[in-house]
Design a protein around this motif. Structure first.
Motif, PDB file in Angstrom:
ATOM      1  N   UNK A 130      19.127  -2.532  -2.998  1.00 23.15           N
ATOM      2  CA  UNK A 130      18.348  -2.979  -4.022  1.00 23.15           C
ATOM      3  C   UNK A 130      17.174  -1.764  -4.179  1.00 23.15           C
ATOM      4  N   UNK A 131      16.720  -1.735  -5.604  1.00 26.14           N
ATOM      5  CA  UNK A 131      15.737  -0.638  -6.014  1.00 26.14           C
ATOM      6  C   UNK A 131      14.543  -1.048  -6.457  1.00 26.14           C
ATOM      7  N   UNK A 132      13.398  -0.510  -6.037  1.00 27.37           N
ATOM      8  CA  UNK A 132      12.237  -1.007  -6.568  1.00 27.37           C
ATOM      9  C   UNK A 132      11.235   0.159  -7.182  1.00 27.37           C
ATOM     10  N   UNK A 133      10.435  -0.133  -8.145  1.00 32.60           N
ATOM     11  CA  UNK A 133       9.644   1.114  -8.615  1.00 32.60           C
ATOM     12  C   UNK A 133       8.213   0.492  -8.703  1.00 32.60           C
ATOM     13  N   UNK A 134       7.232   1.449  -8.275  1.00 33.60           N
ATOM     14  CA  UNK A 134       5.819   1.119  -8.248  1.00 33.60           C
ATOM     15  C   UNK A 134       5.394   1.289  -9.631  1.00 33.60           C
ATOM     16  N   UNK A 135       4.631   0.493 -10.336  1.00 34.42           N
ATOM     17  CA  UNK A 135       4.132   0.438 -11.711  1.00 34.42           C
ATOM     18  C   UNK A 135       2.768  -0.486 -11.621  1.00 34.42           C
ATOM     19  N   UNK A 136       1.731   0.253 -11.929  1.00 32.74           N
ATOM     20  CA  UNK A 136       0.468  -0.460 -12.293  1.00 32.74           C
ATOM     21  C   UNK A 136       0.043  -0.888 -10.862  1.00 32.74           C
ATOM     22  N   UNK A 137       0.193  -0.113  -9.702  1.00 31.25           N
ATOM     23  CA  UNK A 137      -0.098  -0.368  -8.593  1.00 31.25           C
ATOM     24  C   UNK A 137       0.428  -1.396  -7.795  1.00 31.25           C
ATOM     25  N   UNK A 138       1.829  -1.810  -8.340  1.00 25.73           N
ATOM     26  CA  UNK A 138       2.539  -2.923  -7.485  1.00 25.73           C
ATOM     27  C   UNK A 138       4.000  -2.652  -7.735  1.00 25.73           C
ATOM     28  N   UNK A 139       4.636  -3.035  -6.502  1.00 28.80           N
ATOM     29  CA  UNK A 139       6.073  -2.820  -6.466  1.00 28.80           C
ATOM     30  C   UNK A 139       6.871  -3.888  -7.151  1.00 28.80           C
ATOM     31  N   UNK A 140       7.951  -3.677  -7.951  1.00 26.74           N
ATOM     32  CA  UNK A 140       8.750  -4.516  -8.797  1.00 26.74           C
ATOM     33  C   UNK A 140      10.278  -4.005  -8.667  1.00 26.74           C
ATOM     34  N   UNK A 141      11.058  -4.955  -8.460  1.00 26.58           N
ATOM     35  CA  UNK A 141      12.566  -4.780  -7.997  1.00 26.58           C
ATOM     36  C   UNK A 141      13.029  -4.435  -9.550  1.00 26.58           C
ATOM     37  N   UNK A 142      13.998  -3.522  -9.442  1.00 22.06           N
ATOM     38  CA  UNK A 142      14.631  -2.997 -10.847  1.00 22.06           C
ATOM     39  C   UNK A 142      16.022  -3.529 -10.686  1.00 22.06           C
ATOM     40  N   UNK A 143      16.554  -4.352 -11.527  1.00 20.99           N
ATOM     41  CA  UNK A 143      17.803  -4.984 -11.797  1.00 20.99           C
ATOM     42  C   UNK A 143      18.046  -5.815 -10.352  1.00 20.99           C
ATOM     43  N   UNK A 144      19.263  -6.217 -10.282  1.00 15.64           N
ATOM     44  CA  UNK A 144      19.723  -6.950  -9.174  1.00 15.64           C
ATOM     45  C   UNK A 144      20.221  -6.243  -7.852  1.00 15.64           C
ATOM     46  N   UNK A 145      20.474  -6.937  -6.675  1.00 16.11           N
ATOM     47  CA  UNK A 145      21.130  -6.267  -5.619  1.00 16.11           C
ATOM     48  C   UNK A 145      22.359  -5.606  -6.092  1.00 16.11           C
ATOM     49  N   UNK A 146      22.664  -4.719  -5.141  1.00 14.98           N
ATOM     50  CA  UNK A 146      24.074  -4.035  -5.357  1.00 14.98           C
ATOM     51  C   UNK A 146      24.911  -4.174  -4.024  1.00 14.98           C
ATOM     52  N   UNK A 147      25.952  -4.654  -4.073  1.00 12.82           N
ATOM     53  CA  UNK A 147      26.697  -4.932  -2.920  1.00 12.82           C
ATOM     54  C   UNK A 147      28.149  -5.327  -3.615  1.00 12.82           C
ATOM     55  N   UNK A 148      29.210  -4.691  -3.109  1.00 12.66           N
ATOM     56  CA  UNK A 148      30.532  -5.288  -3.259  1.00 12.66           C
ATOM     57  C   UNK A 148      30.920  -6.646  -2.555  1.00 12.66           C
ATOM     58  N   UNK A 149      31.689  -7.290  -3.313  1.00 12.27           N
ATOM     59  CA  UNK A 149      32.121  -8.485  -2.458  1.00 12.27           C
ATOM     60  C   UNK A 149      32.779  -8.406  -1.158  1.00 12.27           C
ATOM     61  N   UNK A 150      32.731  -9.197  -0.166  1.00 13.81           N
ATOM     62  CA  UNK A 150      33.408  -9.120   1.121  1.00 13.81           C
ATOM     63  C   UNK A 150      34.163 -10.345   1.269  1.00 13.81           C
ATOM     64  N   UNK A 151      35.384  -9.945   2.061  1.00 13.98           N
ATOM     65  CA  UNK A 151      36.250 -10.925   2.412  1.00 13.98           C
ATOM     66  C   UNK A 151      35.950 -11.370   3.993  1.00 13.98           C
ATOM     67  N   UNK A 180       0.780  -1.146   0.012  1.00 14.71           N
ATOM     68  CA  UNK A 180      -0.001  -0.170  -0.089  1.00 14.71           C
ATOM     69  C   UNK A 180       0.880   1.242   0.012  1.00 14.71           C
ATOM     70  N   UNK A 181       2.037   1.279  -0.036  1.00 11.66           N
ATOM     71  CA  UNK A 181       2.992   2.210   0.055  1.00 11.66           C
ATOM     72  C   UNK A 181       3.254   3.068  -1.309  1.00 11.66           C
ATOM     73  N   UNK A 182       3.011   4.451  -1.428  1.00 17.84           N
ATOM     74  CA  UNK A 182       3.231   5.289  -2.483  1.00 17.84           C
ATOM     75  C   UNK A 182       2.240   5.143  -3.681  1.00 17.84           C
ATOM     76  N   UNK A 183       2.589   5.635  -4.774  1.00 19.77           N
ATOM     77  CA  UNK A 183       1.771   5.653  -6.053  1.00 19.77           C
ATOM     78  C   UNK A 183       2.789   5.143  -7.160  1.00 19.77           C
ATOM     79  N   UNK A 184       2.281   5.135  -8.380  1.00 15.40           N
ATOM     80  CA  UNK A 184       2.741   4.805  -9.665  1.00 15.40           C
ATOM     81  C   UNK A 184       3.817   5.882  -9.699  1.00 15.40           C
ATOM     82  N   UNK A 185       5.240   5.377 -10.166  1.00 13.57           N
ATOM     83  CA  UNK A 185       6.200   6.199 -10.514  1.00 13.57           C
ATOM     84  C   UNK A 185       7.104   6.532  -9.353  1.00 13.57           C
TER      85      UNK A 185
END
Length: 589
Positions: A165-186, A140-145
């Motif tokens: 990770x980035x999500x965008x609301x389109x047609x009343x639903x949230x969808x993730x844009x691309x994959x997760x962003x995080x550098x590799x860790x040792x 229920x969060x936000x509006x399209x765009x």
């Protein structure tokens, strides 16, 4: 009139330098009996911004009239600064140079201020918003765009990582844009390691085996390599050394030595059973009767006519007993010693028996001596000679003389400081509202710290809630702090005099500090548009990213954290401190 401006490099880094505003040589205000003269030079603060109040160019009752300001930009890193004219009419009380300064050299030299503000247009449709959180966006969060940024922070084996990770609301639903962003860790571990809280691409080093693992989508899998190299070849065996040479045997040195029984403290074999020799043993392990020391060569049959277990008395051998012997000698009273220090028999006295100190337990007044163990003196030991070795006592006058003519923090009532404040830059800088500023100081001896000290070039009051200061040890752990600096008794005093003044804030409790390295951290919250924050004394900081690490131990003497905190954190991550920060002066008292 209030004139503002902010200057940044293309990458967003604040520029440094100054702006000069020139009016006619003198401006006369007859009604106010005031004459103004000279240019106005304004220094850029730590955010690359200026704010200055200037007379309007159409102020009433001013002579001359009909003139314009000449603005000259003197910015570090820009060889030739711009120079242009501006009008500042009373109808426009606030002006930003970004709205009126020319950017095209072909434009006329004169630039006026914008006209009065026009009527407000109709309200447009709501724009897109950006939300953030640590979990996926709720339906229920936000509006399209709208956009949503998710930040997941985990700590595993001492390594803290953040996945974005980035999500965008389109047609009343949230969808993730691309994959997760995080550098590799040792990660480092010496036992079996779960893959929970890790991400594909992370690396693990087993310090016990040297194996290296890389995380896949399904887990650690199998080792992808090993840091240990193969065992090297055995080195060549060296040549056999020469045999040893005996230099002497029982004190004899010759090419061919022949030892006798006497040379090794033994009896000659010919002495066994011989006169003036030694007795031998028979097959029964006893001395033969022929070698026993008797006149007849046999066993003793009797002693003084007695046989068996014989006990002779003095009379048996014609001698005097003890009492009869003593009676034959004169014994004057007092001559015989009957006891020594209360002891009788074979007396062996020690130092305590005669009220003396045992050897090695008393300090000699003269001569060389080594004194061991910790000693406590009722008065301070003194020495009239200057020290010549590392373990010598040093006189106070000798130590004081080593300071030469240099000023020390104690000379000005302080415990320590970041540097001699007289060497600071003559133009103070604002620390900025929100970021955490850090300055390292060093205590040469243990002390009780009660206050954190700064020097302000000017300050009109106005710190708001969320302002604080704290003291951290060399590991980044907080050891003392002030109260909220917006509260009475904790806020630094206002400063309005020429040259500024030294101000301080008390700690909530005195801290008994051992000698060593400490970090002073503070965060000021204030209204930047009205200039409520303090202008602080700094070392020379005009370079875009001044170096703040000197020497070989990587101690960062000055730094900052762009993201602030409403209260002093329990610890600072020293490795995350920004290096290219202004060098603000601070001290302890």
């Amino acid at each position: 009139m209030t004139v503002r401006a902010r200057f940044l490099a293309p990458n967003g880094t604040p520029l440094s330098g100054s702006l000069v505003f020139r009016a006619p040589a003198t401006l006369t205000f007859p009604a106010a009996d005031v004459i103004l003269g000279g240019p106005v030079s304004v220094q850029l603060d730590a955010q690359g911004a200026i704010e200055v109040a200037l007379p309007a160019t159409d102020a009433p009752d001013m002579e001359p009239s009909g003139w314009a300001y000449i603005v000259t930009e003197q910015l570090s890193g820009i060889p030739v600064g711009r120079s242009y004219n501006i009008l500042l009419p009373r109808a426009q009380p606030e002006v930003d140079l970004a709205d009126i300064a020319p950017s095209d050299p072909s434009k006329p030299n004169y630039v006026g201020v914008p006209g009065p503000q026009g009527e407000r247009g109709e309200t447009g449709p709501p724009g897109s918003r950006i939300y953030s959180g640590t979990a996926a966006p709720v339906a229920g969060l936000g509006v399209d765009g709208d956009l949503y940024v998710r930040y997941e922070t985990t700590t595993f084996l001492g390594v803290t990582s953040t996945t974005v990770s980035t999500w965008q609301r389109t047609a009343g639903a949230w969808a993730q844009i691309g994959g997760d962003v995080r550098g590799a860790a040792w990660y480092l571990n010496n036992t079996t390691t779960p893959s929970t809280s890790t991400r594909p691409g992370d690396l693990l080093l087993r310090t016990d085996t040297g194996d290296v693992w890389q995380r896949t989508a399904s887990g650690w899998g199998t080792a992808v390599g090993n840091l240990k190299g193969p065992k090297g070849d055995r080195g060549d065996v060296g040549p056999t050394g020469p045999g040893g040479v005996v230099q002497s045997v029982n004190g004899k040195s010759a090419a061919s030595i022949t030892l006798t029984a006497g040379d090794i403290g033994a009896l000659a074999a010919s002495a066994a059973g011989a006169a003036n020799g030694v007795a031998t043993l028979g097959a029964d392990g006893k001395v033969p009767a022929a070698q026993l020391p008797t006149s007849s060569g046999g066993a003793v049959a009797s002693v003084n006519g007695r046989t068996g277990t014989v006990v002779l008395t003095a009379a048996d051998v014609g001698a005097l007993d003890q009492a009869a012997g003593d009676a034959r000698y004169v014994q004057p009273a007092g001559i015989p010693v009957t006891s020594v220090a209360g002891k009788t028999g074979a007396v062996a006295l020690v130092a305590a028996d005669v009220g003396a100190e045992a050897a090695g337990t008393a300090v000699l007044l003269t001569g060389a001596q080594t004194v061991a163990g910790a000693k406590t003196f009722s008065s301070v030991p003194s020495s009239s000679a200057a020290p010549t070795a590392d373990n010598h006592l040093a006189r106070k006058s000798y130590v004081d003389a080593l300071g030469g003519g240099e000023w020390r923090a104690s000379d000005l009532g302080l415990l320590t400081w970041a540097f001699d404040p007289a060497l600071g830059h003559s133009a103070p800088l604002y620390p900025g509202s929100g970021p955490i500023r850090v300055t390292a100081v060093y205590l040469r001896s243990a002390a009780s710290v009660t206050r954190i000290v700064w020097h302000f070039g000017g300050y009109a009051g106005g710190l708001t809630t969320g302002s604080w200061a704290a003291l951290y040890n060399s590991a980044g752990t907080r050891v003392a702090q002030t109260a909220d600096l917006s509260t009475a008794g904790a806020e630094p005093a206002e400063v309005h005099n020429a040259g500024g003044a030294t101000v301080s804030s008390p700690l909530t409790a005195a801290y008994s500090a051992a000698a060593g390295l400490y970090y002073v951290a503070w965060r000021f919250q204030y209204n930047t548009s009205t200039g409520d924050g303090p202008m602080m004394l700094v070392a020379e900081s005009s370079f875009g990213s001044p170096p703040n690490v000197f020497g070989l131990n990587n101690v960062r003497r000055f730094g900052s954290y762009a993201t602030g905190a409403a209260t002093a954190p329990a610890s600072l991550t020293l490795g995350s401190m920004e290096n290219g920060s202004n060098r603000f002066w601070t001290g302890l008292a």
